[in-house]
Design an enzyme around this catalytic site. Structure first.
Site, short mmCIF file in Angstrom:
data_model
loop_
_atom_site.label_atom_id
_atom_site.label_comp_id
_atom_site.label_asym_id
_atom_site.label_seq_id
_atom_site.Cartn_x
_atom_site.Cartn_y
_atom_site.Cartn_z
CG HIS A 63 -0.37 0.09 2.55
ND1 HIS A 63 0.47 -0.88 3.07
CD2 HIS A 63 -0.46 1.04 3.51
CE1 HIS A 63 0.84 -0.53 4.29
NE2 HIS A 63 0.30 0.63 4.58
CG HIS A 65 0.10 4.29 4.75
ND1 HIS A 65 -0.55 3.54 5.70
CD2 HIS A 65 -0.79 5.22 4.30
CE1 HIS A 65 -1.80 3.99 5.82
NE2 HIS A 65 -1.97 5.00 4.99
CG ASP A 67 5.02 2.96 7.28
OD1 ASP A 67 4.07 3.52 6.70
OD2 ASP A 67 4.86 1.98 8.04
CG HIS A 68 4.11 0.13 4.14
ND1 HIS A 68 4.13 -1.18 4.55
CD2 HIS A 68 3.69 0.86 5.20
CE1 HIS A 68 3.73 -1.25 5.81
NE2 HIS A 68 3.46 -0.02 6.23
CG HIS A 121 -3.84 0.08 6.83
ND1 HIS A 121 -3.77 0.67 8.06
CD2 HIS A 121 -2.67 0.38 6.21
CE1 HIS A 121 -2.60 1.29 8.19
NE2 HIS A 121 -1.93 1.13 7.08
CG ASP A 140 0.82 -1.39 7.77
OD1 ASP A 140 1.75 -2.16 8.06
OD2 ASP A 140 0.95 -0.14 7.72
CG HIS A 178 4.24 -1.67 11.47
ND1 HIS A 178 5.00 -0.54 11.60
CD2 HIS A 178 3.50 -1.50 10.35
CE1 HIS A 178 4.72 0.30 10.60
NE2 HIS A 178 3.81 -0.27 9.83
FE FE Z 1 2.90 0.70 8.07
ZN ZN Z 2 0.21 1.57 6.62
#
Ligand code: FE
Ligand code: ZN
Length: 262
Positions: A63, A65, A67-68, A121, A140, A178
């Protein structure tokens, strides 16, 4: 602290990134093709590949985001790799070469990975299921004892997505993005204080984290027994939160809301 998990045809290298993300490299031993699952930290991912002597040929995003996907462009520059991501998030996947939807398959050499759409999410979230390896990279969507926050989707969508994950074979190894497990466990025991398997797992998680050990990967069978977000249709859980007669989506929404306020 880098670990390599061995499966039938692939190896999975796992290492911490940022404050609580994991980086994963999955490599088909026969072809040498290797995918980074999401890109939390380009430098950490390149360093892990170099340390293993692996060449990154693909990025598989779950996805959009940051941090991805934050390391997508730097890794593409460094490795000239092919970036695959969710079609529903096409404008937010930096450097995407191929956009995929649920029910498609991608591959590393001869090893297929089924794409499963798991909105909730984010609206376009996808997971990668390597059925022949018994491995799923779930981003996530599902965490050990938790699930992703509903930033873009509804409880009904997320519950439906979690049911798709739960329908995978029970012994599937689940790599989530995570290390949230200790906090998730503290919450989970407030939902099902009499779930024996959960209480035992809580103790084990406390011990692992005290020793600085990861609690990821997990297995689907363990999650089905202990993860409250996979148990919204379970009579024992419904009874434990006083919602015996409620429908599954309402129970899931209630558990998710309690976690948001925990
Ligand atoms: Fe994440
Ligand atoms: Zn995420």
């Amino acid at each position: 602290m880098r670990q390599v998990h061995k499966f039938k045809a692939v190896d999975v290298c796992q290492f911490p990134c940022l404050s609580d993300n994991y980086g994963f490299l999955v490599r088909d031993r026969q072809s040498g093709q290797c995918a980074a699952i999401d890109t939390p930290d380009a430098d950490a991912i390149s360093a892990a590949a170099e340390a293993e002597g692996w060449t990154i040929t693909h990025i598989w995003n779950t996805h959009w985001h940051p941090d991805h996907t934050g390391g997508n462009l730097a890794l593409k520059e460094r490795w000239d790799c092919t970036i695959i991501g969710p079609a529903a998030e096409r404008d937010r996947i930096p450097g995407a070469d191929r956009l995929v939807e649920g029910n498609e398959t991608v591959s590393l050499g001869d090893v297929p990975a089924d794409i499963i759409a798991t909105p909730g999410h984010t609206t376009g979230h996808i997971i990668y299921h390597l059925a022949s390896e018994g491995v799923a990279f779930v981003g996530d969507t599902l965490f050990a004892l938790g699930c992703g926050r509903l930033f873009e989707g509804t409880p009904a969508q997320m519950w439906d997505s979690l049911l798709k994950v739960r329908a995978l074979p029970a012994e599937t190894t689940i790599f989530c993005a995570h290390e949230y497990t200790a906090a998730n466990a503290r919450f989970a025991v407030t939902i099902e204080p009499e779930n024996r398997a959960l209480l035992e797992r809580h103790e084990e998680i406390i011990r692992l984290r005290q020793e600085g050990q990861p609690t990821v990967p997990t297995t689907l069978s363990r999650e089905a027994e202990t993860n409250p977000f996979l148990r919204a249709d379970n009579p024992a859980l419904k009874s434990a939160i006083g919602m015996t007669d409620a429908d599954d989506v309402s129970v899931f929404a209630e558990v998710r809301q309690r976690k948001d306020n925990f």
